[in-house]
Scaffold this active site. Structure first.
Site, PDB file in Angstrom:
ATOM      1  N   ASP A   9       0.872  -1.181   0.000  1.00  0.00           N
ATOM      2  CA  ASP A   9       0.000   0.000   0.000  1.00  0.00           C
ATOM      3  C   ASP A   9       0.909   1.231   0.000  1.00  0.00           C
ATOM      4  O   ASP A   9       1.761   1.377   0.880  1.00  0.00           O
ATOM      5  CB  ASP A   9      -0.883  -0.052   1.258  1.00  0.00           C
ATOM      6  N   ASP A 109      -3.998   2.293  -5.048  1.00  0.00           N
ATOM      7  CA  ASP A 109      -2.642   2.286  -4.470  1.00  0.00           C
ATOM      8  C   ASP A 109      -2.354   1.052  -3.619  1.00  0.00           C
ATOM      9  O   ASP A 109      -1.403   1.068  -2.844  1.00  0.00           O
ATOM     10  CB  ASP A 109      -2.401   3.563  -3.643  1.00  0.00           C
ATOM     11  N   GLU A 110      -3.164   0.015  -3.722  1.00  0.00           N
ATOM     12  CA  GLU A 110      -2.859  -1.159  -2.898  1.00  0.00           C
ATOM     13  C   GLU A 110      -3.222  -2.457  -3.588  1.00  0.00           C
ATOM     14  O   GLU A 110      -4.095  -2.495  -4.462  1.00  0.00           O
ATOM     15  CB  GLU A 110      -3.556  -1.072  -1.539  1.00  0.00           C
TER      16      GLU A 110
HETATM   17  P1  TTP Z   1      -5.159   5.079   1.454  1.00  0.00           P
HETATM   18  O1  TTP Z   1      -4.196   4.011   1.016  1.00  0.00           O
HETATM   19  O2  TTP Z   1      -6.263   4.717   2.385  1.00  0.00           O
HETATM   20  O3  TTP Z   1      -4.370   6.262   2.146  1.00  0.00           O
HETATM   21  P2  TTP Z   1      -2.991   6.930   1.764  1.00  0.00           P
HETATM   22  O4  TTP Z   1      -2.292   6.182   0.676  1.00  0.00           O
HETATM   23  O5  TTP Z   1      -3.208   8.375   1.494  1.00  0.00           O
HETATM   24  O6  TTP Z   1      -2.160   6.824   3.114  1.00  0.00           O
HETATM   25  P3  TTP Z   1      -1.598   5.531   3.823  1.00  0.00           P
HETATM   26  O7  TTP Z   1      -1.896   4.363   2.924  1.00  0.00           O
HETATM   27  O8  TTP Z   1      -0.125   5.779   3.974  1.00  0.00           O
HETATM   28  O9  TTP Z   1      -2.299   5.473   5.130  1.00  0.00           O
HETATM   29  O10 TTP Z   1      -5.838   5.746   0.186  1.00  0.00           O
HETATM   30  C1  TTP Z   1      -5.165   5.885  -1.060  1.00  0.00           C
HETATM   31  C2  TTP Z   1      -5.586   7.171  -1.733  1.00  0.00           C
HETATM   32  O11 TTP Z   1      -7.004   7.184  -1.920  1.00  0.00           O
HETATM   33  C3  TTP Z   1      -5.259   8.415  -0.930  1.00  0.00           C
HETATM   34  O12 TTP Z   1      -3.931   8.891  -1.146  1.00  0.00           O
HETATM   35  C4  TTP Z   1      -6.294   9.380  -1.385  1.00  0.00           C
HETATM   36  C5  TTP Z   1      -7.494   8.528  -1.758  1.00  0.00           C
HETATM   37  N1  TTP Z   1      -8.493   8.617  -0.662  1.00  0.00           N
HETATM   38  C6  TTP Z   1      -9.512   9.556  -0.786  1.00  0.00           C
HETATM   39  O13 TTP Z   1      -9.597  10.276  -1.794  1.00  0.00           O
HETATM   40  N2  TTP Z   1     -10.414   9.676   0.262  1.00  0.00           N
HETATM   41  C7  TTP Z   1     -10.336   8.903   1.398  1.00  0.00           C
HETATM   42  O14 TTP Z   1     -11.169   9.035   2.311  1.00  0.00           O
HETATM   43  C8  TTP Z   1      -9.267   7.930   1.494  1.00  0.00           C
HETATM   44  C9  TTP Z   1      -9.136   7.080   2.726  1.00  0.00           C
HETATM   45  C10 TTP Z   1      -8.380   7.834   0.444  1.00  0.00           C
HETATM   46 MG    MG Z   2      -2.072   4.129   0.747  1.00  0.00          MG
END
Ligand code: TTP
Ligand code: MG
Length: 383
Positions: A9, A109-110
């Site tokens: 991720d 992203d995961e």
């Molecule tokens: P995540 O993988 O949940 O979050 P992240 O990559 O920003 O941070 P981390 O994994 O390090 O905790 O979400 C991936 C992307 O999806 C995030 O960069 C932006 C988008 N997103 C939104 O637009 N709204 C949201 O509520 C969430 C959780 C994510």
């Molecule tokens: Mg992420």
């Protein structure tokens, strides 16, 4: 030690892409906000994500932008650039697919890597995990966290424990010791509402959840059963490999509430463009369409219908417009409009789609602003 499942991720994904593209933002609190149709960030929008520097000030995904500005006035508030995020995501997944036969993308992203049968190739998860992290950094310029475990749900938890920019391995013999004391917040499937229900039953850790099987199946029904399986490290229905994208949608919160139909329809058209090109990119035909609106008091309304898969933006828009006028009574101000396509099926790309293909590649290369329908030009700038 070899473990069969990896979960990866990207860290603070949208914000990290912004920091990579603009070196001035590196090391700074960066907050990516959703944007209004004029391309400006709006206080009324919400935070998509925040860099880890901004998270130190308490800024989180989903928080209203005005609140983020109170927590972190010195933050750099930037509008999102979805095309860049998609491009970076593609680089990462293509790279993973070059190395591993079974890569499953679960989000932009995961994803998971199933390494079953690869034990002799990659006998040491520690070494493999570091190589994956280095490769992604080298090719995409982004930090990624990686978790390894014996099942998908545990690998996902391991990945959360690895964050930010780390690697965490849950060996089989250590599972209970590591998992039981963790907060239920870390268990996939536990959102804020479920957390409140579980807390009210005195369930705070994953270990508590395992001890209270009957209580949770009573309060949460089927979800309770799935959570119980997750807590045991068993991949329930939420983690099945075939779990596919079920819908593709977009919505926009207006900078100001509006009842101007020209402006609302231009926005709807833009949403249709984005959805259409994402369907096109993923090779999906969509057989259901819904439109939703939100009023200034946050009440929502939605209506949907079966459609024959749209072959152009215009066709999608005409159907969305019809649904929209079933919902919206003129003279009512709106805060948000959105569309969603569902009942997705894989479709073969058709040769006659060359115009879409040309527009698609222009958008990919130069961004969605490079080519616009005359319909949206100018009309977006008047409220
Ligand atoms: P995540 O993988 O949940 O979050 P992240 O990559 O920003 O941070 P981390 O994994 O390090 O905790 O979400 C991936 C992307 O999806 C995030 O960069 C932006 C988008 N997103 C939104 O637009 N709204 C949201 O509520 C969430 C959780 C994510
Ligand atoms: Mg992420």
């Amino acid at each position: 030690m070899f473990l069969p499942i990896a979960h990866f991720d990207l860290d603070a994904f949208f914000a990290s892409v912004e920091q990579k593209l603009n070196p001035e933002l590196q090391g700074k609190p960066v907050i990516v906000c959703n944007v209004d149709p004029q391309g400006k960030t709006v206080n009324r929008g919400i935070v998509s994500t925040a860099s880890y520097e901004a998270r130190n000030f308490g800024v989180k995904s989903g928080m209203p932008v005005y609140q983020a500005k109170i927590f972190c006035p010195q933050g750099f508030f930037v509008k999102g650039n979805y095309t860049e995020y998609q491009n970076h995501s593609r680089v990462v997944f293509q790279l993973m697919q070059e190395f591993f036969p079974k890569v499953y993308q679960t989000n932009l992203d995961e994803g998971f890597i199933n390494l079953e049968g690869c034990e002799s190739l990659y006998p040491d998860s520690q070494i493999l995990g570091q190589r994956v992290r280095e490769k992604i950094k080298e090719k995409a310029g982004l930090n990624v966290s990686v978790g390894f475990a014996s099942s998908r749900v545990l690998a996902k938890i391991a990945c959360q424990l690895a964050k930010p920019n780390g690697l965490f391995i849950i060996e089989k013999s250590q599972e209970k010791k590591i998992i039981y004391p963790l907060s239920i917040k870390l268990l996939p499937g536990v959102g804020p509402k479920t957390e409140i229900i579980l807390n009210s039953q005195g369930i705070k850790t994953i270990g508590d959840l395992i001890k209270n099987k009957n209580a949770i199946t009573k309060s949460l029904g089927k979800n309770g059963v799935n959570l119980y399986l997750s807590a045991l490290g068993v991949d329930n229905i939420w983690f099945q490999e075939t779990k596919a994208i079920k819908s593709i949608g977009r919505s926009t919160t207006f900078a100001q509430n509006t009842l101007n139909p020209t402006f609302i329809l231009a926005t709807l058209f833009k949403l249709c463009e984005e959805v259409f090109y994402e369907l096109f990119e993923r090779n999906f035909a969509a057989y259901h369409l819904s439109v939703n609106i939100r009023y200034p008091d946050f009440k929502n309304r939605q209506v949907g219908k079966a459609i024959s898969s749209p072959s152009s933006v215009r066709e999608l828009y005409e159907q969305a417009k019809e649904l929209f006028f079933n919902l919206w009574r003129k003279k009512e101000k709106l805060r948000l409009v959105g569309i969603k396509t569902a009942k997705l099926e894989s479709s073969k790309k058709q040769e006659e789609n060359s115009i879409h293909e040309a527009v698609f590649y222009l958008r990919k290369k130069y961004g969605p602003e490079i080519i616009k329908s005359a319909f949206t030009i100018d009309r977006q700038f008047s409220i």
